[in-house]
Design a protein around this motif. Structure first.
Motif, mmCIF file in Angstrom:
data_model
loop_
_atom_site.group_PDB
_atom_site.id
_atom_site.type_symbol
_atom_site.label_atom_id
_atom_site.label_comp_id
_atom_site.label_asym_id
_atom_site.label_seq_id
_atom_site.Cartn_x
_atom_site.Cartn_y
_atom_site.Cartn_z
ATOM 1 N N VAL A 17 0.879 -1.031 0.181
ATOM 2 C CA VAL A 17 -0.003 -0.021 -0.004
ATOM 3 C C VAL A 17 0.896 1.344 0.083
ATOM 4 O O VAL A 17 0.578 2.316 -0.902
ATOM 5 C CB VAL A 17 -1.032 0.022 1.246
ATOM 6 N N LEU A 77 2.417 1.676 -3.525
ATOM 7 C CA LEU A 77 1.301 2.240 -4.402
ATOM 8 C C LEU A 77 1.196 3.864 -4.276
ATOM 9 O O LEU A 77 1.047 4.743 -5.243
ATOM 10 C CB LEU A 77 0.101 1.922 -4.126
ATOM 11 N N ARG A 78 1.044 4.266 -2.820
ATOM 12 C CA ARG A 78 1.231 5.549 -2.629
ATOM 13 C C ARG A 78 2.244 6.557 -3.151
ATOM 14 O O ARG A 78 2.194 7.433 -3.515
ATOM 15 C CB ARG A 78 0.901 5.727 -1.018
ATOM 16 N N MET A 131 -0.430 6.614 -6.728
ATOM 17 C CA MET A 131 -1.632 5.917 -7.107
ATOM 18 C C MET A 131 -2.642 6.334 -5.898
ATOM 19 O O MET A 131 -2.567 6.240 -4.725
ATOM 20 C CB MET A 131 -1.410 4.282 -6.903
ATOM 21 N N PRO A 135 -4.938 3.835 -2.772
ATOM 22 C CA PRO A 135 -4.023 2.593 -2.758
ATOM 23 C C PRO A 135 -4.652 1.355 -1.899
ATOM 24 O O PRO A 135 -4.768 0.113 -2.264
ATOM 25 C CB PRO A 135 -2.821 2.677 -2.274
ATOM 26 N N GLU A 136 -5.508 1.679 -0.880
ATOM 27 C CA GLU A 136 -5.960 0.533 0.055
ATOM 28 C C GLU A 136 -7.040 -0.200 -0.671
ATOM 29 O O GLU A 136 -7.113 -1.508 -0.693
ATOM 30 C CB GLU A 136 -6.764 0.999 1.470
ATOM 31 N N ARG A 192 -7.505 -0.128 -4.182
ATOM 32 C CA ARG A 192 -6.883 -0.534 -5.748
ATOM 33 C C ARG A 192 -5.976 -1.699 -5.381
ATOM 34 O O ARG A 192 -6.013 -2.356 -6.523
ATOM 35 C CB ARG A 192 -5.859 0.827 -6.307
ATOM 36 N N ILE A 193 -5.350 -1.879 -4.323
ATOM 37 C CA ILE A 193 -4.610 -3.114 -3.993
ATOM 38 C C ILE A 193 -5.427 -4.591 -4.557
ATOM 39 O O ILE A 193 -4.687 -5.454 -4.738
ATOM 40 C CB ILE A 193 -4.139 -2.941 -2.856
ATOM 41 N N GLN A 244 -1.461 4.102 -15.031
ATOM 42 C CA GLN A 244 -1.280 3.446 -13.796
ATOM 43 C C GLN A 244 -0.826 2.119 -13.836
ATOM 44 O O GLN A 244 -0.043 1.809 -12.860
ATOM 45 C CB GLN A 244 -2.731 3.427 -13.229
ATOM 46 N N ILE A 290 2.386 0.637 -11.446
ATOM 47 C CA ILE A 290 2.270 -0.435 -10.609
ATOM 48 C C ILE A 290 3.421 -1.359 -10.917
ATOM 49 O O ILE A 290 4.175 -1.902 -9.928
ATOM 50 C CB ILE A 290 0.944 -1.357 -11.028
#
Length: 353
Positions: free
Chosen positions: A134, A137-138, A142, A145-146, A148-149, A160, A164
């Motif tokens: 997380v 991703l942040r 992104m 992120p919590e 989108r993971i 995007q 990743i």
């Protein structure tokens, strides 16, 4: 500065049905800690093969290391077993591939794909790995992120997805990051964001980057040093200013002349004639001679030595030999050289071209 990677006289061939393709023919370069080295050249010049050789990702059935060494922190990577290489790959040396859609697994959530290298190399538990994922991703910009993971690659846009892939590559804080044309599949605005992101992350985690591209505009933005490759060899190498404002090899002249710029008066862009050489039967002289209007008779017979222009600038061309005739580069190149202290055309004008 400490050298983190040294490639010494690397020669590599592929065995195909048509015969032996001499893909890399004596490549030498080093990478310093915390710097960005760009490798440029047209398709088929050997850029990707060089970096895949460093990662040992070439098929062992057809690829053969003829000679040379790839020294990473003093260890020769060409001599390591596949099991030993697995400990380095993804942990100490990571790679960002060209197309994010093919390098992500469509059947796994991106959370699983980011935590995979962490669980393999970092000896952390699943909960901790998820927390790191997380944060990664942040870090790559992104939003949410919590949430989108838990999503799959097809639920993300091109830019995007590339973020990743960068997060996966950086998961284990690698010492070297190899970026193989990471912005080719993206549009210009997203491209600029990804390049800015990579520059920011490099400052944060002090990693060295090898950046492969054929877009010289990208190089000017990210690189400290540039290696120009052609026909399986490095034909010129120097700092980014030396390559852009004091180029010496006719191939570098051709690449720079074919790049559109705002201050050029010429209406027509230059295009390098012909095609790259056939490496099944490589030319015995300078590989670029057949496509160059600056070729000398010796270029057809004998490969040029690497001649030094300055402490950091080297070029492999007979034109630098003391006995060679003086030739005038293309007009657009002379305009560039006018701005470079130390070039023979320097006019003493200080501009940031």
């Amino acid at each position: 500065m400490e050298k983190i990677l040294e490639v010494k006289d690397l020669q590599l061939s592929f065995h195909t049905f048509a015969g032996e393709v001499k893909a890399i023919r004596g490549v030498n370069f080093d990478l310093l800690k915390g710097e960005t080295l760009a490798i440029v050249g047209e398709s088929g010049s050997g850029k990707s093969v060089t970096t895949k050789a460093i990662m040992r990702l070439l098929p062992e059935s057809s690829a053969e290391f003829k000679s040379g060494q790839i020294l990473f922190n003093g260890k020769d990577l060409t001599k390591l077993t596949d099991k030993e290489m697995q400990k380095i790959r993804g942990k100490d040396i990571s790679m960002i591939f060209q197309d994010p859609m093919t390098s992500l697994n469509p059947t796994m959530t991106i959370g699983r794909q980011i935590t995979e290298p962490l669980l393999k190399h970092q000896k952390v538990g699943k909960t901790e790995a998820k927390k790191i994922a997380v944060d990664l991703l942040r870090m790559v910009g992104m939003p949410k992120p919590e949430l989108r993971i838990k999503q799959y690659p097809h639920q993300f846009s091109g830019g995007q997805r590339q973020r990743i892939v960068i997060a996966i590559a950086l998961a284990c804080n690698p010492q070297i990051l190899i970026a193989d044309e990471p912005t080719t599949a993206l549009d210009v605005t997203i491209q600029a964001q990804i390049l800015e992101l990579m520059k920011d992350l490099q400052k944060k985690i002090d990693t060295s980057i090898i950046f492969i591209t054929h877009d010289l505009g990208v190089v000017a933005n990210v690189a400290d040093r540039v290696a120009v490759m052609y026909g399986g060899r490095i034909v010129e190498m120097g700092t980014v200013d030396e390559i852009f404002y004091n180029p010496q090899h006719p191939y570098t002249w051709g690449l720079l002349s074919s790049m559109p710029s705002l201050d050029t008066a010429e209406e027509k862009l230059y295009a390098i004639p012909g095609t790259p050489p056939d490496l099944l039967d490589p030319p015995k002289g300078d590989a670029f001679a057949l496509r160059s209007e600056y070729a000398l008779a010796i270029d057809m017979e004998q490969a040029p030595p690497v001649l030094q222009v300055s402490d950091t600038h080297f070029a492999s061309t007979w034109l630098l030999h003391p006995d060679a005739p003086k030739v005038e580069p293309p007009l657009s190149i002379i305009e560039r050289m006018n701005k470079f202290p130390g070039s023979r055309y320097y006019e003493g004008v200080h501009t940031n071209g």
